[in-house]
Scaffold this motif. Structure first.
Motif, mmCIF file in Angstrom:
data_model
loop_
_atom_site.group_PDB
_atom_site.id
_atom_site.type_symbol
_atom_site.label_atom_id
_atom_site.label_comp_id
_atom_site.label_asym_id
_atom_site.label_seq_id
_atom_site.Cartn_x
_atom_site.Cartn_y
_atom_site.Cartn_z
ATOM 1 N N GLN A 86 21.198 66.897 35.515
ATOM 2 C CA GLN A 86 20.982 65.517 35.059
ATOM 3 C C GLN A 86 22.272 64.951 34.490
ATOM 4 O OE1 GLN A 86 17.927 65.810 32.111
ATOM 5 N NE2 GLN A 86 16.289 65.983 33.602
ATOM 6 N N ARG A 87 22.522 63.721 34.734
ATOM 7 C CA ARG A 87 23.677 63.034 34.152
ATOM 8 C C ARG A 87 23.180 61.780 33.490
ATOM 9 N NH1 ARG A 87 26.701 66.951 33.421
ATOM 10 N NH2 ARG A 87 27.437 67.998 35.244
ATOM 11 N N PRO A 88 23.623 61.442 32.333
ATOM 12 C CA PRO A 88 24.556 62.197 31.504
ATOM 13 C C PRO A 88 23.838 63.363 30.832
ATOM 14 C CG PRO A 88 23.857 60.252 30.322
ATOM 15 C CD PRO A 88 23.212 60.194 31.686
ATOM 16 N N PRO A 89 24.611 64.280 30.220
ATOM 17 C CA PRO A 89 23.973 65.371 29.471
ATOM 18 C C PRO A 89 23.227 64.817 28.265
ATOM 19 C CG PRO A 89 26.335 65.367 29.101
ATOM 20 C CD PRO A 89 26.062 64.350 30.154
ATOM 21 N N ARG A 90 22.373 65.611 27.679
ATOM 22 C CA ARG A 90 21.618 65.179 26.491
ATOM 23 C C ARG A 90 22.564 64.887 25.338
ATOM 24 N NH1 ARG A 90 16.267 65.011 25.306
ATOM 25 N NH2 ARG A 90 15.707 65.210 23.116
ATOM 26 N N GLY A 91 23.677 65.617 25.279
ATOM 27 C CA GLY A 91 24.678 65.388 24.250
ATOM 28 C C GLY A 91 26.005 65.999 24.663
ATOM 29 N N SER A 92 27.084 65.474 24.104
ATOM 30 C CA SER A 92 28.405 66.040 24.394
ATOM 31 C C SER A 92 29.305 65.836 23.184
ATOM 32 C CB SER A 92 29.015 65.404 25.641
ATOM 33 O OG SER A 92 29.269 64.039 25.420
ATOM 34 N N LEU A 93 30.266 66.732 23.070
ATOM 35 C CA LEU A 93 31.187 66.719 21.943
ATOM 36 C C LEU A 93 32.600 66.891 22.490
ATOM 37 C CD1 LEU A 93 30.716 66.674 18.821
ATOM 38 C CD2 LEU A 93 30.884 69.147 18.888
ATOM 39 N N PRO A 94 33.502 65.928 22.233
ATOM 40 C CA PRO A 94 34.890 66.104 22.685
ATOM 41 C C PRO A 94 35.559 67.227 21.902
ATOM 42 C CG PRO A 94 34.685 64.109 21.368
ATOM 43 C CD PRO A 94 33.315 64.668 21.520
ATOM 44 N N LEU A 95 36.340 68.058 22.587
ATOM 45 C CA LEU A 95 36.903 69.239 21.946
ATOM 46 C C LEU A 95 38.377 69.139 21.595
ATOM 47 C CD1 LEU A 95 35.103 71.996 24.024
ATOM 48 C CD2 LEU A 95 34.557 71.148 21.734
ATOM 49 N N LEU A 96 39.055 68.103 22.041
ATOM 50 C CA LEU A 96 40.469 67.965 21.715
ATOM 51 C C LEU A 96 40.634 67.840 20.197
ATOM 52 C CD1 LEU A 96 43.333 67.786 22.794
ATOM 53 C CD2 LEU A 96 43.065 65.306 22.860
ATOM 54 N N GLY A 97 41.274 68.816 19.581
ATOM 55 C CA GLY A 97 41.482 68.816 18.139
ATOM 56 C C GLY A 97 40.287 69.291 17.328
ATOM 57 N N ALA A 98 39.216 69.710 18.006
ATOM 58 C CA ALA A 98 38.005 70.149 17.292
ATOM 59 C C ALA A 98 38.259 71.461 16.554
ATOM 60 C CB ALA A 98 36.851 70.315 18.276
ATOM 61 N N MET A 99 37.443 71.715 15.539
ATOM 62 C CA MET A 99 37.533 72.943 14.752
ATOM 63 C C MET A 99 36.221 73.706 14.879
ATOM 64 S SD MET A 99 40.535 72.669 13.387
ATOM 65 C CE MET A 99 40.685 73.683 11.959
ATOM 66 N N VAL A 100 36.324 75.027 14.888
ATOM 67 C CA VAL A 100 35.152 75.894 14.867
ATOM 68 C C VAL A 100 35.155 76.620 13.536
ATOM 69 C CG1 VAL A 100 34.000 77.867 15.926
ATOM 70 C CG2 VAL A 100 35.174 76.188 17.365
#
Length: 130
Positions: A86-100
């Protein structure tokens, strides 16, 4: 685990540094006598699978199907594996510069914090031990 080890395990980790392959290089010995050039040994891998995602106090933790796509630099999730087309996904998070950031709150829990201010509270789990 002692207190200093727990504090150390909760230190944020930059996904950008991981994506660049910091500290994971091999030398490329070219035909010339010039300096060696480093190139990453990590390929950009498309990873996917089920994680528990914290939704809210009422529903708590829900199993969701996550796709880590390094080509678009996003962590996307779907209700289940069948719905990933399915598009779009239920949710998405940009990862550039993200922290874990790891957590001791629950086993295998970590938070992905995006530079947009959005975050996902996630847990891995062992099948049969939810």
């Amino acid at each position: 685990m002692n207190r200093s080890a727990r504090q150390e395990s909760r230190q944020p980790h930059s996904l950008a540094a991981t994506e660049r392959g910091v500290g994971a290089g091999t030398t490329d010995s070219g035909a010339g006598s010039g300096p060696s050039h480093y190139k990453t040994t990590r390929s950009k891998r498309h990873l996917e699978g089920v994680l528990k995602k914290y939704t809210n106090l009422l529903q708590s933790w829900q199993s969701r199907y996550f796709v880590l796509d390094p080509e678009v630099g996003q962590l996307q999730y779907y209700l289940n594996e069948l719905s990933k087309s399915q598009r779009p996904p239920r949710g998405s998070l940009p990862l550039l510069g993200a922290m874990v950031v790891s957590s001791d709150e629950f086993p295998y829990m970590f938070t992905v914090q995006s530079t947009t201010g959005d975050s996902y509270k996630l847990r891995g789990f062992v099948s049969g031990f939810v």
